[in-house]
Design a protein around this motif. Structure first.
Motif, short mmCIF file in Angstrom:
data_model
loop_
_atom_site.label_atom_id
_atom_site.label_comp_id
_atom_site.label_asym_id
_atom_site.label_seq_id
_atom_site.Cartn_x
_atom_site.Cartn_y
_atom_site.Cartn_z
N VAL A 143 -57.25 -5.30 22.48
CA VAL A 143 -57.42 -6.56 23.55
C VAL A 143 -56.24 -7.50 23.04
CG1 VAL A 143 -58.92 -8.57 23.73
CG2 VAL A 143 -60.00 -6.31 23.61
N ALA A 144 -55.74 -8.03 23.94
CA ALA A 144 -54.56 -8.84 23.83
C ALA A 144 -54.98 -10.41 23.95
CB ALA A 144 -53.33 -8.77 24.41
N ALA A 145 -54.91 -11.49 23.41
CA ALA A 145 -54.90 -12.86 23.69
C ALA A 145 -53.66 -13.51 23.74
CB ALA A 145 -55.98 -13.54 22.79
N THR A 146 -53.16 -14.00 24.77
CA THR A 146 -51.86 -14.42 24.86
C THR A 146 -51.86 -15.99 24.95
OG1 THR A 146 -50.98 -12.58 26.29
CG2 THR A 146 -49.67 -14.70 26.17
N PHE A 147 -51.30 -16.60 23.92
CA PHE A 147 -51.12 -18.10 23.84
C PHE A 147 -50.00 -18.68 24.80
CE2 PHE A 147 -51.39 -21.96 20.70
CZ PHE A 147 -51.84 -22.56 21.67
N PRO A 148 -50.17 -19.16 26.15
CA PRO A 148 -49.04 -19.47 27.09
C PRO A 148 -48.12 -20.38 26.45
CG PRO A 148 -51.14 -19.48 28.23
CD PRO A 148 -51.49 -19.32 26.71
N GLU A 149 -46.81 -20.17 26.76
CA GLU A 149 -45.71 -21.10 26.03
C GLU A 149 -45.91 -22.58 26.55
OE1 GLU A 149 -41.75 -19.44 26.65
OE2 GLU A 149 -42.15 -17.87 25.39
N ASP A 150 -46.38 -22.91 27.85
CA ASP A 150 -46.54 -24.25 28.43
C ASP A 150 -47.74 -24.76 27.89
OD1 ASP A 150 -48.24 -22.69 29.94
OD2 ASP A 150 -47.74 -23.20 31.65
N SER A 151 -48.63 -24.40 26.90
CA SER A 151 -49.77 -25.07 26.40
C SER A 151 -49.53 -26.31 25.77
CB SER A 151 -50.51 -24.14 25.42
OG SER A 151 -50.88 -22.84 25.96
N GLY A 152 -50.52 -27.22 26.22
CA GLY A 152 -50.32 -28.76 25.74
C GLY A 152 -50.62 -28.77 24.46
N ASN A 153 -50.37 -30.28 23.74
CA ASN A 153 -50.62 -30.48 22.53
C ASN A 153 -52.03 -30.59 22.20
OD1 ASN A 153 -47.89 -31.02 21.81
ND2 ASN A 153 -47.93 -33.23 22.65
N ASP A 154 -53.15 -30.64 23.14
CA ASP A 154 -54.24 -30.60 22.82
C ASP A 154 -55.08 -29.22 22.52
OD1 ASP A 154 -53.98 -29.32 25.29
OD2 ASP A 154 -55.92 -29.95 26.16
N THR A 155 -54.03 -28.45 22.35
CA THR A 155 -54.37 -26.86 21.51
C THR A 155 -53.99 -26.80 20.20
OG1 THR A 155 -52.27 -25.67 22.39
CG2 THR A 155 -53.94 -25.75 23.87
N GLN A 156 -53.41 -27.68 19.74
CA GLN A 156 -53.03 -27.80 18.24
C GLN A 156 -54.54 -27.95 17.08
OE1 GLN A 156 -49.55 -30.03 16.96
NE2 GLN A 156 -49.40 -30.77 19.27
N ALA A 157 -54.33 -27.08 16.13
CA ALA A 157 -55.18 -27.32 14.94
C ALA A 157 -56.72 -27.05 15.40
CB ALA A 157 -55.29 -28.61 14.30
N LEU A 158 -56.67 -26.04 16.35
CA LEU A 158 -58.16 -25.57 16.81
C LEU A 158 -58.42 -24.04 16.12
CD1 LEU A 158 -58.01 -27.05 20.18
CD2 LEU A 158 -59.16 -27.86 18.09
N THR A 159 -59.55 -23.95 16.34
CA THR A 159 -59.93 -22.42 16.03
C THR A 159 -60.53 -21.83 17.24
OG1 THR A 159 -60.31 -22.97 13.63
CG2 THR A 159 -61.54 -20.77 14.72
N ALA A 160 -60.27 -20.49 17.51
CA ALA A 160 -60.84 -19.75 18.45
C ALA A 160 -61.39 -18.61 18.06
CB ALA A 160 -59.67 -19.15 19.59
N THR A 161 -62.77 -18.39 18.18
CA THR A 161 -63.57 -17.41 17.32
C THR A 161 -64.12 -16.61 18.47
OG1 THR A 161 -63.84 -18.74 15.46
CG2 THR A 161 -65.26 -16.54 15.79
#
Length: 178
Positions: A143-161
């Motif tokens: 399974v691949a989880a891609t973090f898009p290059e155009d993601s905003g600043n609101d995606t910083q310092a978060l955890t995805a479990t």
């Protein structure tokens, strides 16, 4: 004359009836009862499994956090099985990832199938040719989880479990060559 005409008409009618029925033949008919037999449908099953740790861009472990443009992968081990004379595996997809907590990072990650093996044999996805399925086979889906290059600043310092991801296998119908 009237009598002769009536007699001629009667004779002609009788002849027509006789000739009309000359081509009709009767055949005997009868009915018999044949008892039926059973046919049973096959099965296709996937047994729940578990995913391993995330691996960063095909390399090592994630140690300091992912950034936009990264892709992380995890191998998810399941068991797939089936019965059926013409049963094969036609497709593998992943859907409906559930996260321990919903946040902008989990909303940004795009989860897809990156690869798969069946009983240790690597599958080329998407499957161009159906693959035979045994009564029980080991299926490992990457399974691949891609973090898009155009993601905003609101995606910083978060955890995805990742709690769960649905792995769906689709049956294909294969008739062996004679």
């Amino acid at each position: 004359m009237e009598r002769l005409t009536k007699a001629a008409l009667a004779t002609g009618g009788a002849a027509a009836l006789l000739l009309g029925g000359a081509g009709t033949m009767a055949f005997w008919t009868d009915d018999g009862l044949a008892t039926g037999t059973d046919v049973t449908s096959g099965t296709l099953t996937v047994t729940d499994g578990a995913c391993g740790d995330w691996v960063l861009d095909g390399g090592g472990a994630v140690t300091e956090g992912i950034v936009p443009g990264d892709t992380v992968t995890a191998d998810c081990a399941l068991s797939v099985g089936g019965t059926g004379d013409h049963l094969a595996l036609g497709d593998i997809t992943v859907t409906a990832p559930t996260w321990a907590e919903t946040n902008p990072l989990t909303g940004a990650l795009d989860v897809t199938v990156d690869g798969a093996t069946l009983d240790g044999t690597e599958l080329t996805l998407p499957l161009a040719d159906p693959v035979a399925v045994e009564a029980a086979s080991d299926l490992v889906v990457t399974v691949a989880a891609t973090f898009p290059e155009d993601s905003g600043n609101d995606t910083q310092a978060l955890t995805a479990t990742l709690e769960d991801v649905t792995v769906q296998v689709t049956q294909a119908h294969v008739v062996p060559a004679p």
